[in-house]
Scaffold this motif. Structure first.
Motif, PDB file in Angstrom:
ATOM      1  N   ARG A 156       0.914  -1.296  -0.040  1.00  0.00           N
ATOM      2  CA  ARG A 156      -0.013   0.125   0.077  1.00  0.00           C
ATOM      3  C   ARG A 156       0.764   1.351  -0.038  1.00  0.00           C
ATOM      4  NH1 ARG A 156      -5.035  -2.108   0.528  1.00  0.00           N
ATOM      5  NH2 ARG A 156      -4.769  -4.298   0.712  1.00  0.00           N
TER       6      ARG A 156
ATOM      7  N   ILE B 224     -14.387   2.902  12.034  1.00  0.00           N
ATOM      8  CA  ILE B 224     -14.166   2.897  10.267  1.00  0.00           C
ATOM      9  C   ILE B 224     -15.489   3.492   9.893  1.00  0.00           C
ATOM     10  CG2 ILE B 224     -13.742   1.341   8.466  1.00  0.00           C
ATOM     11  CD1 ILE B 224     -11.560   1.318  10.528  1.00  0.00           C
ATOM     12  N   ASN B 225     -16.583   3.279  10.562  1.00  0.00           N
ATOM     13  CA  ASN B 225     -18.059   3.756  10.142  1.00  0.00           C
ATOM     14  C   ASN B 225     -18.296   5.146  10.698  1.00  0.00           C
ATOM     15  OD1 ASN B 225     -18.420   1.699   8.531  1.00  0.00           O
ATOM     16  ND2 ASN B 225     -19.583   0.548  10.149  1.00  0.00           N
TER      17      ASN B 225
ATOM     18  N   ALA C 298     -14.622   4.567   5.948  1.00  0.00           N
ATOM     19  CA  ALA C 298     -14.665   2.976   5.349  1.00  0.00           C
ATOM     20  C   ALA C 298     -14.121   3.020   3.867  1.00  0.00           C
ATOM     21  CB  ALA C 298     -15.964   2.458   5.583  1.00  0.00           C
ATOM     22  N   ARG C 299     -14.299   4.017   3.067  1.00  0.00           N
ATOM     23  CA  ARG C 299     -14.030   4.013   1.736  1.00  0.00           C
ATOM     24  C   ARG C 299     -12.500   4.205   1.613  1.00  0.00           C
ATOM     25  NH1 ARG C 299     -16.902   0.990  -1.351  1.00  0.00           N
ATOM     26  NH2 ARG C 299     -18.943   1.293  -0.677  1.00  0.00           N
TER      27      ARG C 299
ATOM     28  N   TRP D   6      -9.939   3.530   4.115  1.00  0.00           N
ATOM     29  CA  TRP D   6      -9.112   2.777   4.810  1.00  0.00           C
ATOM     30  C   TRP D   6      -9.156   1.396   4.575  1.00  0.00           C
ATOM     31  CZ3 TRP D   6      -8.724   4.168  10.882  1.00  0.00           C
ATOM     32  CH2 TRP D   6      -8.290   5.556  10.898  1.00  0.00           C
ATOM     33  N   THR D   7      -8.271   0.733   4.549  1.00  0.00           N
ATOM     34  CA  THR D   7      -8.293  -0.859   4.656  1.00  0.00           C
ATOM     35  C   THR D   7      -7.552  -1.302   5.896  1.00  0.00           C
ATOM     36  OG1 THR D   7      -7.765  -0.647   2.109  1.00  0.00           O
ATOM     37  CG2 THR D   7      -7.268  -3.013   3.365  1.00  0.00           C
ATOM     38  N   THR D   8      -8.554  -2.175   6.443  1.00  0.00           N
ATOM     39  CA  THR D   8      -8.239  -2.453   7.620  1.00  0.00           C
ATOM     40  C   THR D   8      -7.334  -3.953   7.790  1.00  0.00           C
ATOM     41  OG1 THR D   8     -10.093  -1.600   8.560  1.00  0.00           O
ATOM     42  CG2 THR D   8      -9.242  -3.263  10.074  1.00  0.00           C
ATOM     43  N   ILE D   9      -6.404  -4.107   8.492  1.00  0.00           N
ATOM     44  CA  ILE D   9      -5.624  -5.505   8.559  1.00  0.00           C
ATOM     45  C   ILE D   9      -5.941  -5.756   9.896  1.00  0.00           C
ATOM     46  CG2 ILE D   9      -3.423  -6.500   8.410  1.00  0.00           C
ATOM     47  CD1 ILE D   9      -2.506  -4.272   6.588  1.00  0.00           C
TER      48      ILE D   9
END
Lengths: 65, 380
Positions: B83, B237-238, B252-253, B255-258
Motif C-alpha cells: 500500500r 471505521i464507519n 470506510a472507503r 481505509w483498509t483494515t488489516i
C-alpha cells in the motif's frame, strides 16, 4: 467494512507450515525430562538443533534484532 | 563475558518514539549485543560484581532481543509494503490509508514500528539525510494519541514530533498550518498514528479530530498507517454511523483494515505456529540450565497462560527469566512460571483458554501430549 478486512493469519498458510503441522500432530512427545540438571552440566546451545522428533531442524521465526 | 550493561549507549535512545530524536534513536540504535550463555559452573565462579554485570546484561537482552517475524507480522508487513509502494498519487489526490486493528497485546504497534523503521532507513539511504531544498529529511512521522484527543492535541503532537518551537501557546489552527508545513518540508511520506482508538467518533471533539485527519490525508502527500484497538467493533471505521448511513462514512472507503489476531490453538497449523513461536523465544533465552524443549514442551500450558497473545507470552517469559536468575533456578519449569502473574486479561481468560488446550489434547494422537515440566519440590 468486512470486505476491507485482511485476515493476517489465514492468508499466509503455506506448504511449509502445513508440513510442520503434520509433523507436530504425528509426533509423540519425546521432550527432554525436567529442565534441572546438575551444577556442572554444560548449557545446551539451542540454535540449530534437531527437533525432538528428529524431523529435521526445529522451525523458528526470523528475529529482527 | 559479553555484557550489554551499556546498551543503549545514549539516554536519547530511551526517549519516546513520538519525538523525532526518540524515533531516530529507535531506528538507528545498533542491536542489543547478545551475551554468551555460561555453564552452571562458570556462573558459580563469577564474583558478586561480575555476576551482577552478567545478570544485568541478560535482563537487558531478554527485554530487547528483537522483533519476532510472526505470520501476523509477515502478513501485515506485506500489506503495508504494497500500500505504501502504490501510494504515489499527486498531492491533489487522497492516498488510501491502512489501519492495523486488533485486540491489545497482539503486536500491532510492534508491527507498525518495525515496518516504519525499515521504511525510514531505506528512504534515508536512497534520498539522504537532507531534502533537495536542504531541509532535514524525516521520512516517517510517528505520533501516539492520548485519551480525549482533540483537534489541537492532534496538531500539537505532529508539531512536537518535529521539535517545532513555540507550540505550547499556539492555537489549533496555527498548529495545523505548521504541521502541514513541517510534513511537506521534511519530505515525510509515511505517517504512523498509534492508538487511534483514542479518537472518540461519538464525541464532538473526536468528530473534529477525525475530520481533521481526513483533511490531512487530503492535503498531505503521505500514506497514513493507523493502529488501534477494536476499530471495527467501535464502529470507528464507519465513523459511528449505523444502518443505511454507513455508506456515508468516508473512512470506510479510504481505509483498509488489516486484522492482527492472537495465535490460535484449534488446528494442527495453529499449534505448529504456536510451537514455532515458542521455539523462537526459547532460542533467545540465556538461562544456564535451559534445555531444548524448555518452552515447546509446555505448549499447552503456555497457551493456557497467555491465550495466544504474544505480548502476554513475552511478558511471562521475561518475568520468568528474571525470577529464574534471581532464585538460581536458571530455567523455566512450570512450577516457576506458575508463580508469575501476567496481565489481568490473560489471567482472567485462563479458564477459557484451558478449555481450548484440553480440546486440543483430546484431538492429539495418544502419546503426543506436551507435558508440563515440574521442578523438584521447593526449587521454585
Amino acid at each position: 467494512v468486512d470486505d476491507h478486512v485482511v485476515d493476517g493469519v489465514d492468508d499466509h498458510r503455506d506448504g511449509e507450515r502445513q508440513q510442520a503441522a503434520r509433523a507436530l500432530s504425528l509426533v509423540p512427545d519425546s521432550d527432554p525430562d525436567p529442565v534441572l540438571g546438575d551444577d556442572d552440566e554444560e548449557a545446551e546451545i539451542l540454535a540449530d538443533v534437531p527437533d525432538p522428533a528428529g524431523q529435521g531442524l526445529r522451525r523458528t521465526f526470523e528475529v529482527i534484532p | 563475558v559479553t555484557v550489554a550493561k551499556s546498551w543503549p549507549a545514549s539516554s536519547s535512545q530511551l526517549a519516546s518514539l513520538t519525538t523525532k530524536s526518540g524515533w531516530r534513536a529507535f531506528v538507528d540504535t545498533p542491536p542489543c549485543p547478545r551475551p554468551e550463555v555460561l555453564t552452571a559452573s562458570q556462573l558459580g565462579a563469577l564474583g558478586p560484581d561480575a555476576r551482577w554485570e552478567y545478570d544485568e546484561s541478560r535482563m537487558v537482552w531478554h527485554a530487547n532481543f528483537g522483533t519476532i517475524v510472526t505470520p501476523q507480522l509477515q502478513a501485515a508487513r506485506m500489506e503495508l509494503e504494497l500500500r505504501v509502494a502504490a501510494n504515489r498519487q499527486r498531492g491533489d489526490q487522497v492516498r488510501p490509508a491502512t489501519a492495523l486493528d486488533g485486540l491489545p497485546g497482539v503486536g500491532k504497534t510492534t508491527i507498525a514500528d518495525a515496518f516504519c523503521a525499515d521504511y525510514d532507513r531505506a528512504a534515508r539511504r536512497r534520498m539522504g539525510e537532507r531534502t533537495p531544498d536542504g531541509d532535514e529529511h524525516w521520512p516517517v512521522l510517528r505520533i501516539g494519541l492520548t485519551s480525549n484527543t482533540t483537534l489541537r492535541s492532534l496538531n500539537y503532537g505532529i508539531c512536537d514530533f518535529y521539535g517545532r518551537p513555540g507550540i505550547k501557546s499556539a492555537n489549533a489552527d496555527q498548529l495545523g498550518r505548521w504541521a502541514i508545513e513541517l510534513v511537506i518540508a521534511t519530505r515525510t511520506s509515511v505517517a504512523l498514528i498509534d492508538e487511534v482508538h483514542f479518537i472518540d467518533v461519538r464525541a464532538k471533539d473526536g468528530v473534529r479530530a477525525n475530520n481533521h485527519l481526513k483533511y490531512l490525508a487530503n492535503v498531505l502527500p503521505v500514506t497514513f498507517i493507523f493502529t488501534g484497538v477494536g476499530l471495527t467493533e467501535r464502529r470507528y471505521i464507519n465513523e459511528g454511523l449505523t444502518g443505511t448511513s454507513v455508506v456515508l462514512a468516508q473512512t470506510a472507503r479510504r481505509w483498509t483494515t488489516i486484522r492482527v489476531e492472537p495465535f490460535r490453538y484449534v488446528t494442527d497449523i495453529d499449534r505448529a505456529d504456536w510451537a514455532t513461536l515458542l521455539c523462537t523465544v526459547e532460542e533467545q533465552l540465556l538461562l544456564t540450565r535451559a534445555v531444548t524443549g524448555m518452552l515447546t514442551g509446555q505448549a499447552d500450558y503456555l497457551f493456557e497462560r497467555t491465550g495466544g497473545y504474544i505480548g502476554s507470552l513475552v511478558n511471562l517469559v521475561r518475568l520468568g527469566c528474571a525470577k529464574a536468575m534471581l532464585t538460581g533456578v536458571e530455567a523455566l519449569p512450570t512450577d516457576l512460571l506458575d508463580t508469575i502473574r501476567v496481565d489481568d486479561a490473560a489471567e482472567g481468560a485462563r479458564a477459557g483458554t484451558r478449555a481450548v488446550t484440553k480440546q486440543a489434547a483430546r484431538r492429539r494422537p495418544s502419546g503426543a501430549q506436551p507435558k508440563s515440566q515440574r521442578a523438584p519440590a521447593g526449587v521454585a
